[in-house]
Scaffold this active site. Sequence first.
Site, PDB file in Angstrom:
ATOM      1  N   ASP B  33      28.583  47.434  22.790  1.00 59.25           N
ATOM      2  CA  ASP B  33      28.114  48.198  21.632  1.00 59.25           C
ATOM      3  C   ASP B  33      29.232  48.801  20.791  1.00 59.25           C
ATOM      4  OD1 ASP B  33      28.530  49.880  23.708  1.00 59.25           O
ATOM      5  OD2 ASP B  33      26.767  51.106  23.383  1.00 59.25           O
ATOM      6  N   GLU B  56      34.404  39.176  30.817  1.00 60.85           N
ATOM      7  CA  GLU B  56      35.654  39.502  30.140  1.00 60.85           C
ATOM      8  C   GLU B  56      36.881  38.929  30.835  1.00 60.85           C
ATOM      9  OE1 GLU B  56      33.277  41.778  30.672  1.00 60.85           O
ATOM     10  OE2 GLU B  56      32.807  42.707  28.741  1.00 60.85           O
ATOM     11  N   HIS B 119      28.581  56.961  27.352  1.00 66.64           N
ATOM     12  CA  HIS B 119      28.593  55.878  28.336  1.00 66.64           C
ATOM     13  C   HIS B 119      29.888  55.086  28.130  1.00 66.64           C
ATOM     14  CE1 HIS B 119      27.091  53.981  24.704  1.00 66.64           C
ATOM     15  NE2 HIS B 119      27.333  52.798  25.220  1.00 66.64           N
ATOM     16  N   HIS B 120      30.309  54.353  29.155  1.00 64.43           N
ATOM     17  CA  HIS B 120      31.591  53.639  29.177  1.00 64.43           C
ATOM     18  C   HIS B 120      32.789  54.605  29.159  1.00 64.43           C
ATOM     19  CE1 HIS B 120      29.028  50.321  28.526  1.00 64.43           C
ATOM     20  NE2 HIS B 120      29.326  50.003  27.305  1.00 64.43           N
ATOM     21  N   GLY B 420      49.683  33.808  39.383  1.00 63.93           N
ATOM     22  CA  GLY B 420      48.946  33.229  40.508  1.00 63.93           C
ATOM     23  C   GLY B 420      47.604  33.857  40.820  1.00 63.93           C
ATOM     24  N   ASP B 451      37.617  24.652  45.950  1.00 65.70           N
ATOM     25  CA  ASP B 451      36.278  25.248  45.991  1.00 65.70           C
ATOM     26  C   ASP B 451      36.325  26.770  46.147  1.00 65.70           C
ATOM     27  OD1 ASP B 451      37.307  25.038  48.551  1.00 65.70           O
ATOM     28  OD2 ASP B 451      35.462  24.298  49.465  1.00 65.70           O
ATOM     29  N   ASN B 478      37.546  21.837  50.299  1.00 67.84           N
ATOM     30  CA  ASN B 478      38.112  21.933  51.650  1.00 67.84           C
ATOM     31  C   ASN B 478      37.614  23.182  52.355  1.00 67.84           C
ATOM     32  OD1 ASN B 478      39.567  23.738  50.157  1.00 67.84           O
ATOM     33  ND2 ASN B 478      41.466  22.574  50.191  1.00 67.84           N
ATOM     34  N   GLY B 480      37.131  26.379  51.636  1.00 70.04           N
ATOM     35  CA  GLY B 480      37.747  27.707  51.635  1.00 70.04           C
ATOM     36  C   GLY B 480      39.148  27.733  51.074  1.00 70.04           C
ATOM     37  N   GLU B 484      45.811  29.924  51.748  1.00 71.22           N
ATOM     38  CA  GLU B 484      45.915  31.118  52.588  1.00 71.22           C
ATOM     39  C   GLU B 484      45.964  30.728  54.066  1.00 71.22           C
ATOM     40  OE1 GLU B 484      46.628  33.345  50.672  1.00 71.22           O
ATOM     41  OE2 GLU B 484      45.104  33.985  49.244  1.00 71.22           O
TER      42      GLU B 484
END
Lengths: 572, 572
Positions: B33, B56, B119-120, B420, B451, B478, B480, B484
Amino acid sequence: MPQNLPSEIPLGRFIFERLHQLGIDTIFGVPGDFNLALLDHVYEVEGLRWAGNANELNAAYAADGYSRIKGISCLVTTFGVGELSALNGIAGAYAEHVGLIHIVGVPSIAATQKQLLLHHTLGNGNFTVFREMSENISLTSTVLSDLATAPSELDRCFKAAVIHKRPVYIGIPTNFFEDGVASSLLDTPLDLAPKPNDEEAEDEVVDTILEMVGKSKNPVWLLDACCTRHDVKEEAKQLVDITQFPVFVTPMGKSSIEEDHPRFGGVYVGTLSNPDVKKAVESADLVLSIGALLSDFNTGSFSYSYQTKNVVEFHSDYCKIKQATFQGVQMKHVLARLIASIKPVVKSYTPAVVPTSPQAWKTISHDPSTKFTQQWLWLRISSFLKEGDIVLSETGTSAFGIISSHFPKNTVGISQVLWGSIGYTVGATLGAAMAAQEIDPSKRVILFIGDGSLQLTVQEISTMARWGLNTYLFVLNNNGYTIERLIHGMTAQYNDIQIWDHHKMLPLFSGNHDYENLKVGTVAEVEELFNDAEFNKPSKLRMIEIMLDEKDAPDNLVKQAEITAKTNAAQN
Amino acid sequence: MPQNLPSEIPLGRFIFERLHQLGIDTIFGVPGDFNLALLDHVYEVEGLRWAGNANELNAAYAADGYSRIKGISCLVTTFGVGELSALNGIAGAYAEHVGLIHIVGVPSIAATQKQLLLHHTLGNGNFTVFREMSENISLTSTVLSDLATAPSELDRCFKAAVIHKRPVYIGIPTNFFEDGVASSLLDTPLDLAPKPNDEEAEDEVVDTILEMVGKSKNPVWLLDACCTRHDVKEEAKQLVDITQFPVFVTPMGKSSIEEDHPRFGGVYVGTLSNPDVKKAVESADLVLSIGALLSDFNTGSFSYSYQTKNVVEFHSDYCKIKQATFQGVQMKHVLARLIASIKPVVKSYTPAVVPTSPQAWKTISHDPSTKFTQQWLWLRISSFLKEGDIVLSETGTSAFGIISSHFPKNTVGISQVLWGSIGYTVGATLGAAMAAQEIDPSKRVILFIGDGSLQLTVQEISTMARWGLNTYLFVLNNNGYTIERLIHGMTAQYNDIQIWDHHKMLPLFSGNHDYENLKVGTVAEVEELFNDAEFNKPSKLRMIEIMLDEKDAPDNLVKQAEITAKTNAAQN
């Protein structure tokens, strides 16, 4: 505390044991290389689980929703990329008084000292910038730098979040996760009692209020957001019972008191209130306001117009009587004192009549062949709801509409009225549902969200399926941002959205979890659905698409939008 | 400039006319708004469109991707909730030198002065906090406060973003959108030329480099991220052509020079390089490095080991020769000077042999019955790619794998190696594809994403369909977060994700846009697909699911993960 802990445990384990002591059974977040080794320790704590969110903003929303049910929550993110994605969610928790512990895995002290050009940095050697950004929206913050003081520093932050119901920021360099601390530290639970008030100030507040109550002829209670957030619902209920003054709630205060309470008068939103509610509140000669958060959408754009100057505000960290502020006088203690002392001064009081408007839901008309309006829908939802439900309503038509719905006993309403970030409730629904699963798996968790807001955070529905949650997802399909249309740009393209085939959503996300897709467009279809006994049981994950006209909205939102548009125009 | 503009136009229109002059044809963002009335003016500018993103963060990523193709971009968000959601995307643009104009619709000056509990907001009357948060990750910032200076202040920020390739933050109170400014201001285009270097300093830099080149026996060029970002690719190519020195790129510098160039030697990543590339670069007696961004993942964890101390670094705002930094000496001018003067000093130079490893993709073996490995896949992709493609590779196995792929002429590679942030490329693909649509609709835009990362930002695929984009979405399934897993927690649950039925994704998001779902798991299936003429044409939106083993990864990622894990362990 778990038995048989070795005398020394890794700091990572200490953290999660401590959080578990505080009632946290789920940790929200997304793995990242600076927090992976910390996450190993989640699995060492019996009864603790790692939610595994789809992204960090959703995880923050989920932590917020969880905390609104259980009083505190924890979010784990990774340095830079992870923590920044969560900031909007953290800011919402800050604005709306939600206790949330944000733990960020940050580079090791060695890497920080060398100012290495690590990934997830700005490439300028500045490692403190992200903490500084979070400090703006946190009650307190720390980045651990010394193992010897780490446990007490962690405890300080944990306590602050629980007691003051705000987010705290804790950065933990990767080199500390495995360092050993004494497990005996866990033998002493954290002292979470609020500190006592200054005696003299508290006496003055209590005495003044009692005097005002004694002189008043038609006082009212007004319960707002912080009544729930700072845990004084029970005190408020007792005071209503003792005094028999009529009690009203604000939009953010909805569910602060049973709506079937004989003294419940309805929702007060300034000029947007039902006329009889407005009259009852504004003609009172004493307003006793508990936990107020007087934002625009919570007050009908600041349109309160009490006829009296006798207003008492009870807050978590101060009280205000007329124009006098008593800093540091916490309402928790003051309300307890009033419970013990208020009865004599209200002895001669004749209870004022309670407005009848909160009963409107019982008498709505049903022409089964017609397409329904939102105004009808929100009243109709009242009798679908049942005791103990958790009801989330998204910023937009839902948050305004839900104000007209009647909440049965122990219903918890969640809506982000002040911060108002669209998309919030998908994450918050996950968090609330995980909390409900821990408290009472038979509890129903029900989301109302527009198709526009849904798009921001939709993937978190996948985490609901992952945990076997049987939430109700009511998707209000009106082809875009109707709340924005009402404020500005009724036919503007920017308020349209890409149309989704919502019935493909659960098939995409649900994996092996049982789900059901439904769609309603007429009064008859809604009636059939709400009267279906099987539908009323939370036995699967359900998406119910509600077909609406683009311009249809609850009356109070139409009025609020007119005020907002007028205010904007006046400023140009 | 459009003809027939009235002499006075609203500030909102001035903004978008000016942005359009800078080559921006798409504005990214989400309505809210505090920005709605501003968005009206997007539609007044011929040839400008409002993307209408799903959220966003995705919008910020899209603006980043668009800017990497067109040199500059604009993102519009709303106060508080909107702008904070975008911060991670803005920080990425800051870290990686991407020009991005972030415009935020903020409350009117009147509301700000009254510190209304809007608000916000955080509910504490602090209206400056969000700008302060953004300042940490912006080159410059402003919140307009005076109409008289607004156009010049806007121009100052626009110029800074274009010239210095960083994000800028511009807050515009709602009361200014309709205020009139002189349209004649648009008659003078912004002067975007970099300022000249200090003459004496530039002379010293050029003379010293020429002397070093003259003495050198086997120099090399090394092109990095800022070669593309700060627009000196053409200069670099000319210098390679003139000097005939071998030229190498870093992972972030990939696509800075044609890989079919006879002097192209491959990708240098410190110890993670192919051995013959490593040897060629490290045995050089002069390294001429253009646009370096020496982050860990861009350098094989800082494992450069040049044998020489003769290193020249060309940067957008300084040059460095051995240990001497020449602040303010911009490479753009220096490289132009070298083009004009370097030939005589290299007259007697005998070109060194170029390594053969960049040709590996031509000789990979094909056993059609076997399940393929990533190592094979990334080489095989080389011959699927064709001239002019835009190729995005997500942080994770894709960003590492793509290093082995051969890029045909004019291929643009986009990968967020320094910042990254996982999920980045879905938004960036949208932005790059919208830019490509504006430049040449026959261009192919190709995304490689795992994925796990896909789940963070998946809804932006819906915006691709909205704009009729025919991108290729290769989803590496794969189960996941494999990157990591390699760093820490190979079997840890926190590296698993909820399994999605990816073939429901385009049906959910695509609306009326034509799409195709595909799946490959063997060498034969990949061959059949890549040899299919129809598949090679970007005629519809395609999702190609690539089935992989959970632990399979490109060799260079396996090595990088070992280094990262070892570094972490050493610090504990």
